[in-house]
Design a protein around this motif. Sequence first.
Motif, PDB file in Angstrom:
ATOM      1  N   ASP A 149      -1.287 -32.258  29.673  1.00  0.00           N
ATOM      2  CA  ASP A 149      -1.612 -33.157  30.778  1.00  0.00           C
ATOM      3  C   ASP A 149      -0.455 -33.212  31.768  1.00  0.00           C
ATOM      4  N   GLU A 150      -0.546 -34.103  32.768  1.00  0.00           N
ATOM      5  CA  GLU A 150       0.461 -34.168  33.833  1.00  0.00           C
ATOM      6  C   GLU A 150       1.818 -34.637  33.331  1.00  0.00           C
ATOM      7  N   LEU A 151       1.863 -35.257  32.147  1.00  0.00           N
ATOM      8  CA  LEU A 151       3.128 -35.703  31.559  1.00  0.00           C
ATOM      9  C   LEU A 151       3.705 -34.691  30.580  1.00  0.00           C
ATOM     10  N   GLY A 152       3.038 -33.548  30.444  1.00  0.00           N
ATOM     11  CA  GLY A 152       3.508 -32.526  29.523  1.00  0.00           C
ATOM     12  C   GLY A 152       3.095 -32.771  28.083  1.00  0.00           C
ATOM     13  N   ARG A 153       2.197 -33.732  27.861  1.00  0.00           N
ATOM     14  CA  ARG A 153       1.728 -34.015  26.509  1.00  0.00           C
ATOM     15  C   ARG A 153       0.645 -33.013  26.120  1.00  0.00           C
ATOM     16  N   ILE A 154       0.623 -32.635  24.841  1.00  0.00           N
ATOM     17  CA  ILE A 154      -0.391 -31.712  24.347  1.00  0.00           C
ATOM     18  C   ILE A 154      -1.696 -32.481  24.151  1.00  0.00           C
ATOM     19  N   VAL A 155      -2.693 -32.130  24.935  1.00  0.00           N
ATOM     20  CA  VAL A 155      -3.994 -32.795  24.855  1.00  0.00           C
ATOM     21  C   VAL A 155      -4.858 -32.146  23.778  1.00  0.00           C
ATOM     22  N   GLU A 156      -4.929 -30.807  23.807  1.00  0.00           N
ATOM     23  CA  GLU A 156      -5.690 -30.068  22.798  1.00  0.00           C
ATOM     24  C   GLU A 156      -4.925 -28.793  22.462  1.00  0.00           C
ATOM     25  N   ARG A 157      -5.220 -28.235  21.264  1.00  0.00           N
ATOM     26  CA  ARG A 157      -4.588 -26.990  20.848  1.00  0.00           C
ATOM     27  C   ARG A 157      -5.526 -26.264  19.888  1.00  0.00           C
ATOM     28  N   THR A 158      -5.661 -24.952  20.090  1.00  0.00           N
ATOM     29  CA  THR A 158      -6.489 -24.167  19.193  1.00  0.00           C
ATOM     30  C   THR A 158      -5.738 -23.897  17.889  1.00  0.00           C
ATOM     31  N   ALA A 159      -6.487 -23.527  16.873  1.00  0.00           N
ATOM     32  CA  ALA A 159      -5.856 -23.065  15.640  1.00  0.00           C
ATOM     33  C   ALA A 159      -5.226 -21.697  15.894  1.00  0.00           C
ATOM     34  N   SER A 160      -4.213 -21.357  15.083  1.00  0.00           N
ATOM     35  CA  SER A 160      -3.576 -20.039  15.219  1.00  0.00           C
ATOM     36  C   SER A 160      -4.578 -18.947  14.853  1.00  0.00           C
ATOM     37  N   GLN A 161      -4.546 -17.856  15.608  1.00  0.00           N
ATOM     38  CA  GLN A 161      -5.501 -16.767  15.423  1.00  0.00           C
ATOM     39  C   GLN A 161      -4.737 -15.447  15.370  1.00  0.00           C
ATOM     40  N   GLU A 162      -4.980 -14.641  14.352  1.00  0.00           N
ATOM     41  CA  GLU A 162      -4.251 -13.382  14.169  1.00  0.00           C
ATOM     42  C   GLU A 162      -4.850 -12.250  15.003  1.00  0.00           C
ATOM     43  N   PHE A 163      -3.970 -11.333  15.420  1.00  0.00           N
ATOM     44  CA  PHE A 163      -4.414 -10.037  15.943  1.00  0.00           C
ATOM     45  C   PHE A 163      -3.374  -9.002  15.543  1.00  0.00           C
ATOM     46  N   HIS A 164      -3.765  -7.745  15.576  1.00  0.00           N
ATOM     47  CA  HIS A 164      -2.902  -6.660  15.124  1.00  0.00           C
ATOM     48  C   HIS A 164      -2.719  -5.667  16.270  1.00  0.00           C
ATOM     49  N   MET A 165      -1.476  -5.406  16.629  1.00  0.00           N
ATOM     50  CA  MET A 165      -1.179  -4.484  17.723  1.00  0.00           C
ATOM     51  C   MET A 165      -0.774  -3.126  17.155  1.00  0.00           C
ATOM     52  N   LEU A 166      -1.523  -2.079  17.555  1.00  0.00           N
ATOM     53  CA  LEU A 166      -1.192  -0.699  17.202  1.00  0.00           C
ATOM     54  C   LEU A 166      -0.760   0.022  18.471  1.00  0.00           C
ATOM     55  N   ARG A 167       0.505   0.355  18.536  1.00  0.00           N
ATOM     56  CA  ARG A 167       1.022   1.087  19.694  1.00  0.00           C
ATOM     57  C   ARG A 167       1.082   2.566  19.327  1.00  0.00           C
TER      58      ARG A 167
END
Length: 206
Positions: A149-167
Amino acid sequence: MRSMLLWLWLLLIAFPAAADVFTYTDAQGNRVFTDQPHKGAQRVDIPPSNNMTATPPKSVAKKKPAAVKPSPLFHYQVLRILVPEPDATIRSMTGELIVSVNNDPALQERHTYRLLVDGKPFAEAGRSPVFPLTNIDRGTHQLSVEILDELGRIVERTASQEFHMLRISLAQKRQAQPCTVEDYGVRPECPIADKPPEKSSWLPFL
C-alpha cells in the motif's frame, strides 16, 4: 470626618507601605497629610496592607496533535502468479523469463506490485503486473509477488512458487539441432565464422 477619611485613603494609595505619614493642621484649619516631618505634625499609624500579590498564571502545556491513525489494510480476494506455472522448467540461453500476476479486485490506487526472487526484491515496486527477468542463474528458484500500500505495508502476498532455469550452451543447442548451411549467421549458435567452405562442383583440368 468623611472628607478626612477620603484623604487618608488617597494618601495610603499614593505612598508606599514602608513610608512614614504625618498629619497636621495648617494656618487655614485644613487637615494636611504628608510624608515629610513637620513642626507640630503627628505620625499616622498605617495598618498593614491586605493586598495580595497576584500569582502568575501557570503555563499550560500545549497538547500535541493526535497522531493520524493509518487506514486499515485493504485485502484482495485473489492474488496469483499466472506465468510461469508452478514447477515450470524454463530453457533460455541468457536466463530470460517473463513473470505475470493476476489479482481481484483490480489494483487499488497508490498500491504497487513487488516481485521477490528467492525471497529478495528483484526490482523496484511498480504498477505493472508483468515482470521481465534476465540473467537468472541456472538451477531452481522461488518466485512470489507482494502488493504494497501507500505506506509500504504488505497487503497481500502469494505463496512461494518454484521454477527451474536451464541455460543451454551454444554447443548443446548445436548438438540438439545441428547447423545447416542456411543457419550460419542466422542462429546465435551457428556463427558465420564456423561456416564450412563450400565444395566446388568443377573438376580440375588435367
